[in-house]
Design a protein around this motif. Structure first.
Motif, mmCIF file in Angstrom:
data_model
loop_
_atom_site.group_PDB
_atom_site.id
_atom_site.type_symbol
_atom_site.label_atom_id
_atom_site.label_comp_id
_atom_site.label_asym_id
_atom_site.label_seq_id
_atom_site.Cartn_x
_atom_site.Cartn_y
_atom_site.Cartn_z
ATOM 1 N N ILE A 298 -1.084 20.151 -7.507
ATOM 2 C CA ILE A 298 -0.364 18.884 -7.384
ATOM 3 C C ILE A 298 0.790 19.023 -6.402
ATOM 4 C CG2 ILE A 298 0.980 17.144 -8.625
ATOM 5 C CD1 ILE A 298 -0.686 17.929 -11.124
ATOM 6 N N SER A 299 1.557 20.102 -6.533
ATOM 7 C CA SER A 299 2.680 20.333 -5.617
ATOM 8 C C SER A 299 2.194 20.520 -4.190
ATOM 9 C CB SER A 299 3.475 21.561 -6.067
ATOM 10 O OG SER A 299 4.066 21.336 -7.327
ATOM 11 N N ASP A 300 1.038 21.170 -4.041
ATOM 12 C CA ASP A 300 0.485 21.397 -2.713
ATOM 13 C C ASP A 300 0.148 20.064 -2.040
ATOM 14 O OD1 ASP A 300 -0.090 23.535 -0.914
ATOM 15 O OD2 ASP A 300 -2.228 23.122 -1.128
ATOM 16 N N LEU A 301 -0.411 19.128 -2.810
ATOM 17 C CA LEU A 301 -0.731 17.814 -2.261
ATOM 18 C C LEU A 301 0.531 17.042 -1.899
ATOM 19 C CD1 LEU A 301 -2.721 15.479 -1.633
ATOM 20 C CD2 LEU A 301 -2.468 14.781 -4.030
ATOM 21 N N ILE A 302 1.516 17.048 -2.803
ATOM 22 C CA ILE A 302 2.722 16.239 -2.590
ATOM 23 C C ILE A 302 3.609 16.798 -1.486
ATOM 24 C CG2 ILE A 302 4.861 15.391 -3.649
ATOM 25 C CD1 ILE A 302 3.419 15.344 -6.315
ATOM 26 N N PHE A 303 3.803 18.107 -1.477
ATOM 27 C CA PHE A 303 4.822 18.699 -0.599
ATOM 28 C C PHE A 303 4.274 19.475 0.598
ATOM 29 C CE2 PHE A 303 6.643 18.545 -4.957
ATOM 30 C CZ PHE A 303 7.664 17.647 -4.716
ATOM 31 N N ASN A 304 2.972 19.787 0.611
ATOM 32 C CA ASN A 304 2.442 20.655 1.680
ATOM 33 C C ASN A 304 1.182 20.101 2.324
ATOM 34 O OD1 ASN A 304 4.439 22.721 1.240
ATOM 35 N ND2 ASN A 304 3.278 23.366 -0.556
ATOM 36 N N SER A 305 1.129 18.784 2.544
ATOM 37 C CA SER A 305 -0.086 18.216 3.148
ATOM 38 C C SER A 305 0.255 17.174 4.207
ATOM 39 C CB SER A 305 -0.970 17.604 2.057
ATOM 40 O OG SER A 305 -0.268 16.608 1.337
ATOM 41 N N ILE B 50 0.856 -1.193 0.000
ATOM 42 C CA ILE B 50 0.000 0.000 0.000
ATOM 43 C C ILE B 50 0.889 1.238 0.000
ATOM 44 C CG2 ILE B 50 -1.698 1.301 1.340
ATOM 45 C CD1 ILE B 50 -2.629 -1.395 2.496
ATOM 46 N N ALA B 51 0.527 2.239 -0.777
ATOM 47 C CA ALA B 51 1.299 3.483 -0.827
ATOM 48 C C ALA B 51 0.875 4.411 0.303
ATOM 49 C CB ALA B 51 1.099 4.178 -2.173
ATOM 50 N N PRO B 52 1.817 5.185 0.829
ATOM 51 C CA PRO B 52 1.484 6.118 1.911
ATOM 52 C C PRO B 52 0.776 7.357 1.371
ATOM 53 C CG PRO B 52 3.772 6.382 1.287
ATOM 54 C CD PRO B 52 3.256 5.232 0.480
ATOM 55 N N PHE B 53 0.151 8.120 2.264
ATOM 56 C CA PHE B 53 -0.374 9.430 1.918
ATOM 57 C C PHE B 53 0.819 10.367 1.695
ATOM 58 C CE2 PHE B 53 -1.789 13.707 2.872
ATOM 59 C CZ PHE B 53 -2.998 13.775 2.193
ATOM 60 N N PRO B 54 0.804 11.264 0.706
ATOM 61 C CA PRO B 54 -0.331 11.661 -0.131
ATOM 62 C C PRO B 54 -0.486 10.878 -1.428
ATOM 63 C CG PRO B 54 1.488 13.150 -0.515
ATOM 64 C CD PRO B 54 1.967 12.185 0.540
ATOM 65 N N ILE B 55 0.392 9.877 -1.670
ATOM 66 C CA ILE B 55 0.289 9.115 -2.914
ATOM 67 C C ILE B 55 -1.075 8.431 -3.000
ATOM 68 C CG2 ILE B 55 1.316 7.247 -4.271
ATOM 69 C CD1 ILE B 55 3.949 7.802 -2.721
ATOM 70 N N SER B 56 -1.588 7.989 -1.866
ATOM 71 C CA SER B 56 -2.883 7.310 -1.837
ATOM 72 C C SER B 56 -4.040 8.229 -2.208
ATOM 73 C CB SER B 56 -3.129 6.706 -0.456
ATOM 74 O OG SER B 56 -3.064 7.712 0.547
ATOM 75 N N ALA B 57 -3.764 9.541 -2.339
ATOM 76 C CA ALA B 57 -4.796 10.508 -2.723
ATOM 77 C C ALA B 57 -4.752 10.835 -4.211
ATOM 78 C CB ALA B 57 -4.645 11.787 -1.902
#
Length: 316
Positions: free
Chosen positions: A186-193, A52-59
């Protein structure tokens, strides 16, 4: 190579996709984009990963479509392996029962598949999947664009790592243009969540920071008991090692992660002429020039001593 892969995809009806164990944003984003492309072509597609992939990849869009199980013994005309060209790498068994295509950008990638498309010059496997999508003449929807951009952005550290090239920037630009996505979102999800639990975990890991060889080698250590009072089960560690790698004067960063008692996964990040991949090869691992990894059986003290002694010789 692309034409050969395109031909095989077109003549196949049932296609499976799988990517490497401990999945990251590049392999998952690329795999999801490829799955959506193939569905667009009318293929019967199954995307199956072991871990299973971790968050935020799972989003990421369509992540819920991934099944976490073995591909065998189900029947497929074609198996596409995203950065997972061997049973050890992807965790899938009985790969020899299928016609397999390995798509990867790691120079150390396995060459065990029927077709091996390996391009170490690519910053991310997302670049290769984009090129395949162009060849297949698919429509770059927002979901496809999101996953491909996330793949490339993640593996280039938001286009600030040394693997960032004119080509990677150009492809990212084309993805934005074709799919009308928002790079900021996209950057906000990957790097700032990050969840607060991850920041608390990061605090524990950074407290283990040790500098060796006049500050040229940085070492951090993750112990399994760090998660004993945390809600986190899976977490992405790329940003943690990047923080330590950013220390001025540090050439090599080592992140020791305890998998089980006396067994560590060691991530390596480097700068300048020091090759992380050459070092990883010495310990039966692999990766890129400035980002690689390997496993080490033994206690933390022995692992740290052995690895640092090798690095000191290389630095000299």
């Amino acid at each position: 190579m692309i034409n050969e892969i395109k031909k095989k995809i077109i003549e196949s009806k049932r296609i499976a996709i799988s990517s490497h164990i401990r999945p990251d944003a590049d392999c998952v984003g690329s795999g999801l984009a490829l799955m959506l492309m193939l569905k667009q072509l009318g293929k019967d597609v199954s995307y199956r990963n072991i871990d299973i992939a971790p968050f935020p990849i799972s989003a990421f869009p369509s992540y819920d479509s991934i099944e976490h199980k073995q591909i065998y013994p189900d029947e497929f005309d074609l198996l596409l392996l995203i950065e997972g060209g061997s049973e050890e790498r992807c965790g899938q068994k009985n790969l020899d029962k299928y016609f397999t295509i390995n798509i990867d950008h790691h120079a150390t990638s396995s060459m065990e598949s029927n077709i091996n498309w390996i391009d170490p010059e690519a910053s991310a496997v997302g670049e290769l999947v984009y090129e395949l999508g162009v060849a297949l003449e698919i429509e770059f929807t927002k979901e496809i664009g999101f996953n491909l951009y996330a793949a490339i952005s993640s593996d280039t550290g938001s286009f600030k790592y040394s693997n960032t090239t004119f080509k990677s920037l150009n492809i990212a630009s084309e993805i934005v243009k074709r799919s009308n996505i928002s790079p900021h979102d996209i950057s906000d999800l990957i790097f700032n969540s990050n969840p607060v639990e991850k920041i608390q975990l990061l605090q524990k890991i950074l407290s283990t920071l040790d500098l060796e060889e006049n500050g040229k080698i940085a070492v951090i250590n993750f112990r399994k008991d760090f998660l004993s009072k945390s809600a986190l089960e899976h977490f992405e560690t790329e940003d943690i090692i990047s923080i330590v790698r950013s220390i001025r004067g540090v050439v090599v960063t080592l992140f020791f992660k305890e998998i089980k008692k006396d067994y560590y996964r060691i991530s390596v990040r480097s700068k300048g002429s020091f090759s992380s991949s050459e070092m990883a090869k010495h310990f039966d691992g692999g990766g890129h020039d400035h980002a690689a990894g390997f496993f080490f059986p033994g206690n933390f003290s022995d692992a740290k001593k052995s690895v640092i002694e090798f690095i000191k010789k290389q630095l000299k």
